[in-house]
Each structure stands twice: as structure tokens, then as C-alpha cells.
Design a protein around this motif. Sequence first.
Motif, PDB file in Angstrom:
ATOM      1  N   SER A  76       0.971  -1.228   0.012  1.00  0.00           N
ATOM      2  CA  SER A  76      -0.103   0.036  -0.011  1.00  0.00           C
ATOM      3  C   SER A  76       0.837   1.197   0.111  1.00  0.00           C
ATOM      4  O   SER A  76       0.524   2.260  -0.414  1.00  0.00           O
ATOM      5  CB  SER A  76      -0.866   0.149   1.242  1.00  0.00           C
ATOM      6  OG  SER A  76      -0.069   0.391   2.540  1.00  0.00           O
ATOM      7  N   ILE A 141     -12.254   5.280   6.138  1.00  0.00           N
ATOM      8  CA  ILE A 141     -12.043   4.294   6.833  1.00  0.00           C
ATOM      9  C   ILE A 141     -13.496   3.390   7.420  1.00  0.00           C
ATOM     10  O   ILE A 141     -13.574   1.955   7.465  1.00  0.00           O
ATOM     11  CB  ILE A 141     -11.178   4.324   8.161  1.00  0.00           C
ATOM     12  CG1 ILE A 141     -10.749   3.056   8.908  1.00  0.00           C
ATOM     13  CG2 ILE A 141     -11.703   5.148   9.021  1.00  0.00           C
ATOM     14  CD1 ILE A 141     -10.076   2.212   8.025  1.00  0.00           C
ATOM     15  N   GLN A 144     -14.872   1.694   4.379  1.00  0.00           N
ATOM     16  CA  GLN A 144     -13.823   0.287   4.316  1.00  0.00           C
ATOM     17  C   GLN A 144     -14.437  -0.747   5.258  1.00  0.00           C
ATOM     18  O   GLN A 144     -14.501  -2.022   4.936  1.00  0.00           O
ATOM     19  CB  GLN A 144     -12.521   0.483   4.061  1.00  0.00           C
ATOM     20  CG  GLN A 144     -11.737  -0.745   3.557  1.00  0.00           C
ATOM     21  CD  GLN A 144     -10.477  -0.207   3.376  1.00  0.00           C
ATOM     22  OE1 GLN A 144      -9.793   0.586   4.091  1.00  0.00           O
ATOM     23  NE2 GLN A 144      -9.858  -0.660   2.305  1.00  0.00           N
TER      24      GLN A 144
ATOM     25  N   LEU B  37       8.830   6.047  10.728  1.00  0.00           N
ATOM     26  CA  LEU B  37       8.206   7.397  10.567  1.00  0.00           C
ATOM     27  C   LEU B  37       9.387   8.376  10.531  1.00  0.00           C
ATOM     28  O   LEU B  37       9.578   9.529  10.005  1.00  0.00           O
ATOM     29  CB  LEU B  37       7.472   7.654  11.925  1.00  0.00           C
ATOM     30  CG  LEU B  37       6.632   8.778  12.030  1.00  0.00           C
ATOM     31  CD1 LEU B  37       5.528   8.556  10.895  1.00  0.00           C
ATOM     32  CD2 LEU B  37       5.801   8.733  13.504  1.00  0.00           C
ATOM     33  N   SER B 137      -3.801   1.586  -3.742  1.00  0.00           N
ATOM     34  CA  SER B 137      -3.552   1.289  -2.386  1.00  0.00           C
ATOM     35  C   SER B 137      -4.752   0.614  -1.563  1.00  0.00           C
ATOM     36  O   SER B 137      -4.526  -0.062  -0.694  1.00  0.00           O
ATOM     37  CB  SER B 137      -2.958   2.357  -1.636  1.00  0.00           C
ATOM     38  OG  SER B 137      -3.753   3.371  -1.720  1.00  0.00           O
ATOM     39  N   ASP B 139      -6.621   1.722   0.639  1.00  0.00           N
ATOM     40  CA  ASP B 139      -6.385   1.993   2.130  1.00  0.00           C
ATOM     41  C   ASP B 139      -6.788   3.201   2.149  1.00  0.00           C
ATOM     42  O   ASP B 139      -6.747   4.128   1.323  1.00  0.00           O
ATOM     43  CB  ASP B 139      -4.877   1.909   2.438  1.00  0.00           C
ATOM     44  CG  ASP B 139      -4.422   2.051   3.444  1.00  0.00           C
ATOM     45  OD1 ASP B 139      -3.633   1.003   4.067  1.00  0.00           O
ATOM     46  OD2 ASP B 139      -5.174   2.755   4.560  1.00  0.00           O
ATOM     47  N   ALA B 140      -7.723   3.346   3.477  1.00  0.00           N
ATOM     48  CA  ALA B 140      -8.395   4.559   3.708  1.00  0.00           C
ATOM     49  C   ALA B 140      -7.365   5.961   3.729  1.00  0.00           C
ATOM     50  O   ALA B 140      -7.749   6.976   3.638  1.00  0.00           O
ATOM     51  CB  ALA B 140      -9.256   4.364   4.809  1.00  0.00           C
ATOM     52  N   PHE B 141      -6.275   5.722   4.423  1.00  0.00           N
ATOM     53  CA  PHE B 141      -5.225   6.656   4.712  1.00  0.00           C
ATOM     54  C   PHE B 141      -4.104   6.651   3.773  1.00  0.00           C
ATOM     55  O   PHE B 141      -3.384   7.791   4.113  1.00  0.00           O
ATOM     56  CB  PHE B 141      -5.207   6.568   6.076  1.00  0.00           C
ATOM     57  CG  PHE B 141      -6.087   6.768   7.088  1.00  0.00           C
ATOM     58  CD1 PHE B 141      -6.943   7.889   6.903  1.00  0.00           C
ATOM     59  CD2 PHE B 141      -6.358   5.835   7.956  1.00  0.00           C
ATOM     60  CE1 PHE B 141      -8.003   7.802   7.927  1.00  0.00           C
ATOM     61  CE2 PHE B 141      -7.603   5.720   8.874  1.00  0.00           C
ATOM     62  CZ  PHE B 141      -8.125   6.959   8.624  1.00  0.00           C
ATOM     63  N   THR B 142      -3.859   5.752   2.962  1.00  0.00           N
ATOM     64  CA  THR B 142      -2.706   5.784   2.079  1.00  0.00           C
ATOM     65  C   THR B 142      -3.271   5.628   0.541  1.00  0.00           C
ATOM     66  O   THR B 142      -4.015   4.716   0.178  1.00  0.00           O
ATOM     67  CB  THR B 142      -1.805   4.803   2.412  1.00  0.00           C
ATOM     68  OG1 THR B 142      -1.790   4.537   3.556  1.00  0.00           O
ATOM     69  CG2 THR B 142      -0.497   4.980   1.453  1.00  0.00           C
ATOM     70  N   ALA B 187      -2.435  12.166   2.124  1.00  0.00           N
ATOM     71  CA  ALA B 187      -1.930  13.181   3.209  1.00  0.00           C
ATOM     72  C   ALA B 187      -0.612  13.550   2.951  1.00  0.00           C
ATOM     73  O   ALA B 187      -0.262  14.687   3.700  1.00  0.00           O
ATOM     74  CB  ALA B 187      -2.245  12.650   4.620  1.00  0.00           C
ATOM     75  N   GLN B 188       0.354  12.797   2.510  1.00  0.00           N
ATOM     76  CA  GLN B 188       1.773  13.221   2.334  1.00  0.00           C
ATOM     77  C   GLN B 188       1.796  14.160   0.898  1.00  0.00           C
ATOM     78  O   GLN B 188       3.019  14.613   0.727  1.00  0.00           O
ATOM     79  CB  GLN B 188       2.550  12.070   1.987  1.00  0.00           C
ATOM     80  CG  GLN B 188       2.113  10.881   3.042  1.00  0.00           C
ATOM     81  CD  GLN B 188       3.064  11.274   4.556  1.00  0.00           C
ATOM     82  OE1 GLN B 188       4.008  11.919   4.334  1.00  0.00           O
ATOM     83  NE2 GLN B 188       2.752  10.814   5.485  1.00  0.00           N
ATOM     84  N   ARG B 207      -5.773  15.647   1.588  1.00  0.00           N
ATOM     85  CA  ARG B 207      -6.518  15.473   2.636  1.00  0.00           C
ATOM     86  C   ARG B 207      -7.101  14.182   2.917  1.00  0.00           C
ATOM     87  O   ARG B 207      -8.131  14.037   3.843  1.00  0.00           O
ATOM     88  CB  ARG B 207      -7.655  16.765   2.816  1.00  0.00           C
ATOM     89  CG  ARG B 207      -7.375  17.892   2.566  1.00  0.00           C
ATOM     90  CD  ARG B 207      -6.663  18.568   3.665  1.00  0.00           C
ATOM     91  NE  ARG B 207      -6.373  20.059   3.835  1.00  0.00           N
ATOM     92  CZ  ARG B 207      -5.166  20.495   4.323  1.00  0.00           C
ATOM     93  NH1 ARG B 207      -4.400  19.867   5.187  1.00  0.00           N
ATOM     94  NH2 ARG B 207      -4.601  21.855   4.422  1.00  0.00           N
ATOM     95  N   THR B 208      -6.798  13.361   2.248  1.00  0.00           N
ATOM     96  CA  THR B 208      -7.241  11.696   2.317  1.00  0.00           C
ATOM     97  C   THR B 208      -8.623  11.716   1.948  1.00  0.00           C
ATOM     98  O   THR B 208      -9.101  10.582   2.001  1.00  0.00           O
ATOM     99  CB  THR B 208      -6.982  11.297   3.827  1.00  0.00           C
ATOM    100  OG1 THR B 208      -7.961  11.507   4.713  1.00  0.00           O
ATOM    101  CG2 THR B 208      -5.506  11.260   4.246  1.00  0.00           C
TER     102      THR B 208
END
Lengths: 170, 340
Positions: A76, A141, A144, B37, B137, B139-142, B187-188, B207-208
Motif C-alpha cells: 500500500s 475508513i 471500508q 516514521l 493502495s 487504503d483509507a489513509f494511503t 495526506a503526504q 486531505r485523504t
Amino acid sequence: MSRRAEGLAALGRIATPTLIGLAGVILLAFPLRLGGGYVPTPVLPLVVVFFWTIYAPSYLPAASVFLIGLAQDFLSGGPLGLWPAVYLVTQYLVDSQRSYFLGREQRVVWIGFAFAATGAAIVLWLVMSLMTRTLLPLGGIALQMATTITVFPFFSAAFRRLHRRVLREA
Amino acid sequence: MEILGQDRREGLGRKAESRAVLVTMIVASFILLLSSLYSAEASVFRKARESVIDAAEPVLSLIAGPIAYIQGVVGEVSDYFNVLEQNKALRAENAELRQWMEEALALRKTLAQYEALKAFHAPPGARPINASVIGDSNDAFTHAMLVNAGAPDGVMRGQAVIDDKGLVGRIVETGRAASRILLLTDAQSRVPVFIEDANVEGILVGRTNARPSISFTLSAGPANFQKGQRVLTSGAGGVVPRGIPVGEIVEERDGEAVVDLYADYARARLVRIIDHKFPTVEPIEAAPAEPTDRRQDGAAVLPSSVASLPALPPAPAPAPAEGAEDEPAQPEPSAVDEGD
């Protein structure tokens, strides 16, 4: 069957949950884009971790869970260690409630999974919000995890059958 | 004491042992999280990531075939049901595009005339690298995508990626067979942009959620922008070329402009990576024989203004130019040496 073939078959049985978890990771990395991209891919490894932690923890040791999570992080592109932490914390919490879930109706187990998925979502959100130093939106999230909770009964039933008929035989 | 002893015997049992392993693993993953990190750019992590996406590339490409076939069939069936509506929409779009074509042809002629003039310096061309999306991805945050082009194809970190509508993101990792695109919604993600008619520059921050927003620097003062204005890449920082369409402003929130992206992440199957070479200023070697040329040459002054750009080779410090201005007739060789 020769001894060697028996050994291989036993190894295959032991490794099956881990391999299903890894297949779930591949599925997550694949651009499925269900429903025109509006339905996120369910987090299948979470179902795998939950199911085998309750019904046969020896088939899914912590090291396997760590491996599955790490593979997911690598694919990911997120921070390394995030998904292992989420899955292992889930495994720890589920393991502590194992005696409650054993022998219960599937409806009860389903509700239990909903709680576990919510817990996992909260861990994810907390870690990512701390990392980006902003309060991230919860919508993604939540959607999901809702998808994952919706598909749980189907995969749980399939895993139960697989475990009874294939993995446990012999 | 007896109870303690019993506990201890139990504690050495298999269950407690596996529990201890589990706790150790949890601690290990949090340590890994913290270390990744603080050293996300460490070569070990980068190497590992790149080899994993390379290893996953054949698997993802293998399952891509049958799934694309199924999706194609499903898409064709659903197209069949709304073929009338689509036809109507396409006709309207075609009429509009014809008008645009006329205008574009006229503009092309004008542009050719301008280009024929000696004063015009064409910007360096960009070489596109086509690639198909083999991974999301999910993925909720990536928010990232994997594409099946790697370093041997000329893909490099930082390159811009577009689809048929606009900017998709930037390359963040390149393996041998696959690369990862960081999407604008992550977010990055930080991309320098400007708002076309408002003439304001800012940074597009992910902002994801589906819509990133432009954050403006404090020194820029209050930004005047309006709904519907186009957002394009500004090329600041020397990474993404200038003028790639990004999206449209939909609203203002907390002093930031929320942007609706042109790129369609749900439909992007083929993307184009832009191999764009920025015009860099060559570091001018100290030539003691004719130092006065440096002052007259416009290029010699340029490096001081762009010296902060990361991609550039070490540029001469402004010191020699200033020194030359003070004493135009007799530039000292020592001042030139200081500059290097």
C-alpha cells in the motif's frame, strides 16, 4: 503416501491461513474499484486474523500475522509497521475474548467482528492522525470497515468449511 | 507463595508463551512504525519497498487480465442500457469540441508565427512514458497507485503522472518493473500550483478525502479566488512541469481553496509519466581570463535567484556578481574563487 509427501501436506495445511491472508493483501493491492470506485475493497486479512484466532490459533501464529501486515504495508505504500500493529492488536484483543466466542452462534460472532473492525479502524485512525498531525476524515475508513463487516459472514462460512473439511482432516 | 508458584507453572505453559510472543510482536511493530516514521527515506526501507513492488508486479499483472475481461463485459452490458443517453451527451460534447478545434487551429497558426521569431525560446520538450495501472493502495489513509513501468523505462522519482484529464500524482518509488505514484489526495502529497485567473500560487495538500485543498503561504496575503477557476501546476520547486491542469475550485474552507480534481482515479487504467527536464543553469566555471563576461551574461545572475532549488547543482553564490557590480572595471580573481 510417502513420509515426505505427508510432511508437505501437513505444512500446506498449517500454512493455508497465512496464504489466504497474503492473498487478501494482494486483493487489497489490486485495482478492483468495485461499484465504480465507490465501494472500497474489504480488508480480508482482518477476517482471516479474527477467524483463525478464535477457532484455531495454532494455525495462525503471531509471526504470520506480522508477515501479512508487513506485506500489506509494503504494497500500500503506507508507513511500515502500521498494519502489523493493527492486526496484532486485533489478535491480542480477540484472543483475550476467545472463550466467549467459542461455541457461540454466528450472529454473535459477527457482532464481535464488527467490534473488532471498529477497534482496528480506531487504531488506524489514531496512528495516522498522529503521524500527519491533523484530524483525518473518518469517512473512508468507516466505509471500508462497513464493507468488510458486510462480507464477513460469507468468508467466515467459507473458512469454516475449509477448516473442517481440508485443514483438520487427517 | 504456593499460589505464586502455581501461577508460575501456568505462566510457563504454551498459551502464555504464545501470548508473550504476540505482545513482543506488537511492540516490535510499533518500534518499526516509529523508526519508519523518522527515517522514511532511509535507503534500507526504500530498497525493501522497491523490491517488494517489483516482486508483486508479475502477480498483479497476472490477475489483471481476467479481471479486466470481466469488468469489460460488465461495462459493455451497462453501456448497452444507457446507450441513448450516452449518444446524446456525446453529440453535445462533439459540437462543443468542434468549436474548440477551430479555435485551436487558429491559435496554432498564430503560435507558429511567434515561434518563427528569433526571440522565442521553446521550453524543453517532455517525453511521455505510458504505463498501465496494476495496483491501487485501497487504503483509507494511503492513496497510491502502482504502474508497470520502472527505472529501465526512464521513470524517476518526482516525475509527474497524468491521465487523459489532468494530473494524477507524482512518482515516489521506482523499482525495475513497477513504480508507485503518490496520488494528490494522499495526506503526504504536496504539489505547487497556481490558480489561473486569480494569479495566486499555493501548495495543493492532500486531505485523504476525494478533494485536496490549496494552502496559501501567509506572506502571500489574502488570496482572491472564485469558484470554478482552473488550478494548474506552477512548476515551482523544479519538480513538476508548469501548466498541467489539476482541477477546479469548488469552495473555500478555512482560508483554503478546495479543488475538484480533473483526474478520475476510479477510471484511470492507463497513465502517462512525464519525463520532463527542467532547464537548469550550468554552473559556470571560473574563468579568470575573462571575468567581465560573467557580469554581462544574464545567465550568470540567474543562479542566485534559483539557488534555493533542490534539483540544481551547486550554483555560484551571489558574491562574485555583487563584487563585479561594485568594481566593474577590475574584477578580482579572488572574488571569483570565493564563489566556487
